[in-house]
Write a protein that holds these residues in place. Structure first.
Motif, PDB file in Angstrom:
ATOM      1  N   HIS A 212       0.833  -1.207   0.000  1.00 58.93           N
ATOM      2  CA  HIS A 212       0.000   0.000   0.000  1.00 58.93           C
ATOM      3  C   HIS A 212       0.866   1.255   0.000  1.00 58.93           C
ATOM      4  O   HIS A 212       0.582   2.221  -0.734  1.00 58.93           O
ATOM      5  N   ILE A 213       1.939   1.267   0.792  1.00 61.82           N
ATOM      6  CA  ILE A 213       2.806   2.455   0.870  1.00 61.82           C
ATOM      7  C   ILE A 213       3.460   2.730  -0.483  1.00 61.82           C
ATOM      8  O   ILE A 213       3.450   3.866  -0.973  1.00 61.82           O
ATOM      9  N   VAL A 214       4.012   1.693  -1.109  1.00 66.18           N
ATOM     10  CA  VAL A 214       4.707   1.875  -2.386  1.00 66.18           C
ATOM     11  C   VAL A 214       3.724   2.251  -3.487  1.00 66.18           C
ATOM     12  O   VAL A 214       4.014   3.126  -4.323  1.00 66.18           O
ATOM     13  N   ALA A 215       2.536   1.620  -3.502  1.00 67.51           N
ATOM     14  CA  ALA A 215       1.548   1.937  -4.537  1.00 67.51           C
ATOM     15  C   ALA A 215       1.087   3.388  -4.440  1.00 67.51           C
ATOM     16  O   ALA A 215       0.974   4.088  -5.455  1.00 67.51           O
ATOM     17  N   ALA A 216       0.819   3.859  -3.219  1.00 62.94           N
ATOM     18  CA  ALA A 216       0.396   5.250  -3.040  1.00 62.94           C
ATOM     19  C   ALA A 216       1.523   6.205  -3.408  1.00 62.94           C
ATOM     20  O   ALA A 216       1.286   7.272  -3.996  1.00 62.94           O
ATOM     21  N   TYR A 217       2.746   5.835  -3.106  1.00 61.38           N
ATOM     22  CA  TYR A 217       3.903   6.692  -3.421  1.00 61.38           C
ATOM     23  C   TYR A 217       4.104   6.802  -4.931  1.00 61.38           C
ATOM     24  O   TYR A 217       4.434   7.876  -5.443  1.00 61.38           O
ATOM     25  N   GLN A 218       3.901   5.712  -5.642  1.00 62.02           N
ATOM     26  CA  GLN A 218       4.098   5.719  -7.095  1.00 62.02           C
ATOM     27  C   GLN A 218       3.011   6.496  -7.841  1.00 62.02           C
ATOM     28  O   GLN A 218       3.174   6.791  -9.028  1.00 62.02           O
ATOM     29  N   GLU A 219       1.934   6.825  -7.173  1.00 62.38           N
ATOM     30  CA  GLU A 219       0.899   7.654  -7.792  1.00 62.38           C
ATOM     31  C   GLU A 219       1.352   9.104  -7.947  1.00 62.38           C
ATOM     32  O   GLU A 219       0.755   9.865  -8.708  1.00 62.38           O
ATOM     33  N   ARG A 220       2.400   9.485  -7.267  1.00 58.82           N
ATOM     34  CA  ARG A 220       2.904  10.849  -7.376  1.00 58.82           C
ATOM     35  C   ARG A 220       3.556  11.065  -8.743  1.00 58.82           C
ATOM     36  O   ARG A 220       4.070  10.133  -9.356  1.00 58.82           O
ATOM     37  N   ASN A 221       3.558  12.312  -9.167  1.00 60.63           N
ATOM     38  CA  ASN A 221       4.247  12.675 -10.400  1.00 60.63           C
ATOM     39  C   ASN A 221       5.724  12.989 -10.168  1.00 60.63           C
ATOM     40  O   ASN A 221       6.503  13.044 -11.122  1.00 60.63           O
ATOM     41  N   VAL A 222       6.100  13.219  -8.926  1.00 59.68           N
ATOM     42  CA  VAL A 222       7.493  13.491  -8.569  1.00 59.68           C
ATOM     43  C   VAL A 222       7.832  12.624  -7.365  1.00 59.68           C
ATOM     44  O   VAL A 222       7.163  12.685  -6.339  1.00 59.68           O
ATOM     45  N   THR A 223       8.877  11.807  -7.505  1.00 57.27           N
ATOM     46  CA  THR A 223       9.286  10.898  -6.438  1.00 57.27           C
ATOM     47  C   THR A 223      10.812  10.846  -6.374  1.00 57.27           C
ATOM     48  O   THR A 223      11.509  11.389  -7.224  1.00 57.27           O
ATOM     49  N   THR A 224      11.293  10.166  -5.357  1.00 55.89           N
ATOM     50  CA  THR A 224      12.720   9.841  -5.273  1.00 55.89           C
ATOM     51  C   THR A 224      12.863   8.328  -5.130  1.00 55.89           C
ATOM     52  O   THR A 224      11.983   7.658  -4.574  1.00 55.89           O
ATOM     53  N   ILE A 225      13.991   7.809  -5.638  1.00 55.88           N
ATOM     54  CA  ILE A 225      14.292   6.392  -5.503  1.00 55.88           C
ATOM     55  C   ILE A 225      15.745   6.251  -5.061  1.00 55.88           C
ATOM     56  O   ILE A 225      16.561   7.155  -5.258  1.00 55.88           O
ATOM     57  N   LEU A 226      16.053   5.103  -4.500  1.00 55.40           N
ATOM     58  CA  LEU A 226      17.433   4.783  -4.170  1.00 55.40           C
ATOM     59  C   LEU A 226      18.030   4.087  -5.383  1.00 55.40           C
ATOM     60  O   LEU A 226      17.752   2.917  -5.650  1.00 55.40           O
ATOM     61  N   ALA A 227      18.841   4.817  -6.140  1.00 52.32           N
ATOM     62  CA  ALA A 227      19.382   4.314  -7.401  1.00 52.32           C
ATOM     63  C   ALA A 227      20.760   3.683  -7.177  1.00 52.32           C
ATOM     64  O   ALA A 227      21.549   4.170  -6.368  1.00 52.32           O
ATOM     65  N   ASP A 228      21.006   2.607  -7.909  1.00 51.92           N
ATOM     66  CA  ASP A 228      22.297   1.908  -7.863  1.00 51.92           C
ATOM     67  C   ASP A 228      22.737   1.612  -6.435  1.00 51.92           C
ATOM     68  O   ASP A 228      23.832   2.007  -6.008  1.00 51.92           O
ATOM     69  N   PRO A 229      21.896   0.898  -5.664  1.00 51.07           N
ATOM     70  CA  PRO A 229      22.283   0.650  -4.266  1.00 51.07           C
ATOM     71  C   PRO A 229      23.472  -0.294  -4.117  1.00 51.07           C
ATOM     72  O   PRO A 229      24.162  -0.259  -3.107  1.00 51.07           O
ATOM     73  N   ASN A 230      23.698  -1.154  -5.123  1.00 50.37           N
ATOM     74  CA  ASN A 230      24.834  -2.088  -5.090  1.00 50.37           C
ATOM     75  C   ASN A 230      24.932  -2.811  -3.746  1.00 50.37           C
ATOM     76  O   ASN A 230      25.934  -2.698  -3.024  1.00 50.37           O
ATOM     77  N   PRO A 231      23.906  -3.591  -3.364  1.00 52.88           N
ATOM     78  CA  PRO A 231      23.938  -4.250  -2.052  1.00 52.88           C
ATOM     79  C   PRO A 231      25.020  -5.322  -1.975  1.00 52.88           C
ATOM     80  O   PRO A 231      25.233  -6.102  -2.903  1.00 52.88           O
ATOM     81  N   ILE A 232      25.720  -5.318  -0.868  1.00 54.19           N
ATOM     82  CA  ILE A 232      26.744  -6.329  -0.587  1.00 54.19           C
ATOM     83  C   ILE A 232      26.268  -7.122   0.631  1.00 54.19           C
ATOM     84  O   ILE A 232      26.076  -6.560   1.718  1.00 54.19           O
ATOM     85  N   TRP A 233      26.082  -8.406   0.443  1.00 54.25           N
ATOM     86  CA  TRP A 233      25.537  -9.296   1.474  1.00 54.25           C
ATOM     87  C   TRP A 233      26.688 -10.114   2.059  1.00 54.25           C
ATOM     88  O   TRP A 233      27.299 -10.927   1.362  1.00 54.25           O
ATOM     89  N   LEU A 234      26.964  -9.877   3.334  1.00 52.27           N
ATOM     90  CA  LEU A 234      28.035 -10.592   4.008  1.00 52.27           C
ATOM     91  C   LEU A 234      27.453 -11.698   4.877  1.00 52.27           C
ATOM     92  O   LEU A 234      26.422 -11.505   5.543  1.00 52.27           O
ATOM     93  N   VAL A 235      28.095 -12.862   4.882  1.00 56.96           N
ATOM     94  CA  VAL A 235      27.616 -14.028   5.636  1.00 56.96           C
ATOM     95  C   VAL A 235      28.580 -14.319   6.779  1.00 56.96           C
ATOM     96  O   VAL A 235      29.645 -13.706   6.906  1.00 56.96           O
TER      97      VAL A 235
END
Length: 316
Positions: A212-235
């Motif tokens: 619900h949060i993401v769907a309502a947020y995407q209804e906006r005409n102007v948003t921000t996203i986290l671009a190129d997060p390059n996640p590194i998963w350490l075990v």
């Protein structure tokens, strides 16, 4: 004795004719062909009217210290831990609530008065039998632009990572980028999106559902996203050690698209028109000079002397 030219000046020559003569009609036709076709050429070449323009600006971004975290546990399906900075959300979690240790720091690297990045660290306590396989994380920000119109909104960065192997540490390094579905206005105050991304006062679980949060947020005409997060998963997590999320989020300079104002549209169109008009002026000036000098149309030439005296050169 040799003679040398010591001084010179141009002599103006005019041509007289009646208003209903062929010469007058010719001059009217040439004038129309000089000024109208450049307008048509500029218009038909597309882009004559400026409909969208852009500029660069580094936004004023501040982390609002609002966090919503879901940690997906395994190997049993359906297990999770949750926490947020919203008390109503925490009350809904029951035994799934786990309070982490959170530390944040914003940095202004070039000392221009605007923050350039956020350092975010979260340590989630785990039991020895708990293993994290995935993370869903929402961070909210205040986002402002001031160069053209004053644009103010509350935005978010959504991070989602999942792996098949239990992890001990998630490292993320990305940019908070602006996305525009439509251009902004060129002036005035725009606060239509200056509302909370998450309704933190709601007692209903539906308002905290990520779908619900993401769907309502995407209804906006102007948003921000986290671009190129390059996640590194350490075990390789030690027993009783917390699961750690380390994130570096940068606030880069953005290309902002906006609707240009009236005078900017006129200036842009005028530059295109004049650049083509100069060619037509040069061409038809030489055509007129040829026609009148060679008396292609009948006129009475008149020479204007430097001292202003006029005399007529009658046709032979």
């Amino acid at each position: 004795m040799a003679l040398y030219k010591l001084f010179s000046h141009p002599v103006e020559r005019g041509y007289r004719a009646g208003l209903c003569s062929k010469a007058a009609l010719f001059l009217l036709l040439v004038t129309a062909l000089t000024y109208i076709p450049p307008l048509l050429v500029a218009f038909r070449s597309h882009g004559f009217w400026l409909k969208r323009s852009s500029y660069e600006e580094q936004p004023t971004v501040r982390f609002q210290h609002q966090v919503l975290l879901l940690a997906l546990l395994g190997p049993e399906p359906g297990g999770f831990l949750a926490w947020s900075t919203f008390p109503a959300f925490n009350r809904l979690q029951g035994d799934h609530l786990r309070v982490p240790l959170v530390s944040t720091r914003e940095e202004d690297r070039n000392q221009d008065g605007k923050m350039d990045m956020l350092h975010f660290r979260l340590e989630l306590p785990l039991q020895s039998t708990e293993h994290v396989l995935g993370v869903q994380l929402i961070l909210t920000f205040s986002y402002q632009l001031h160069r053209m119109s004053t644009f103010v909104m509350q935005s978010m960065a959504f991070l989602q990572s999942s792996f098949t192997i239990p992890g001990s540490h998630l490292y993320v390094n990305g940019d908070l980028r602006l996305l525009q579905k439509q251009p902004l206005r060129c002036n005035g105050l725009d606060v239509r999106y200056n509302v909370s991304v998450i309704n933190g006062t709601s007692p209903f679980a539906h308002d905290y559902d990520l779908t619900h949060i993401v769907a309502a947020y995407q209804e906006r005409n102007v948003t921000t996203i986290l671009a190129d997060p390059n996640p590194i998963w350490l075990v390789g997590r030690a027993a009783e050690a917390p699961f750690v999320i380390n994130a570096v989020i940068r606030y880069p300079v953005e290309v902002i698209y906006y609707l240009p104002g009236f005078w900017e549209i006129i200036k842009f169109a005028w530059i295109q028109y004049v650049s083509i008009l100069l060619i037509f002026l040069w061409l038809f000036e030489r055509i007129k000079r040829f026609v009148f000098l060679n008396q292609v149309v009948t006129t009475v030439p008149i020479t204007v002397m430097p001292h202003g005296e006029l005399y007529k050169e009658h046709l032979s």
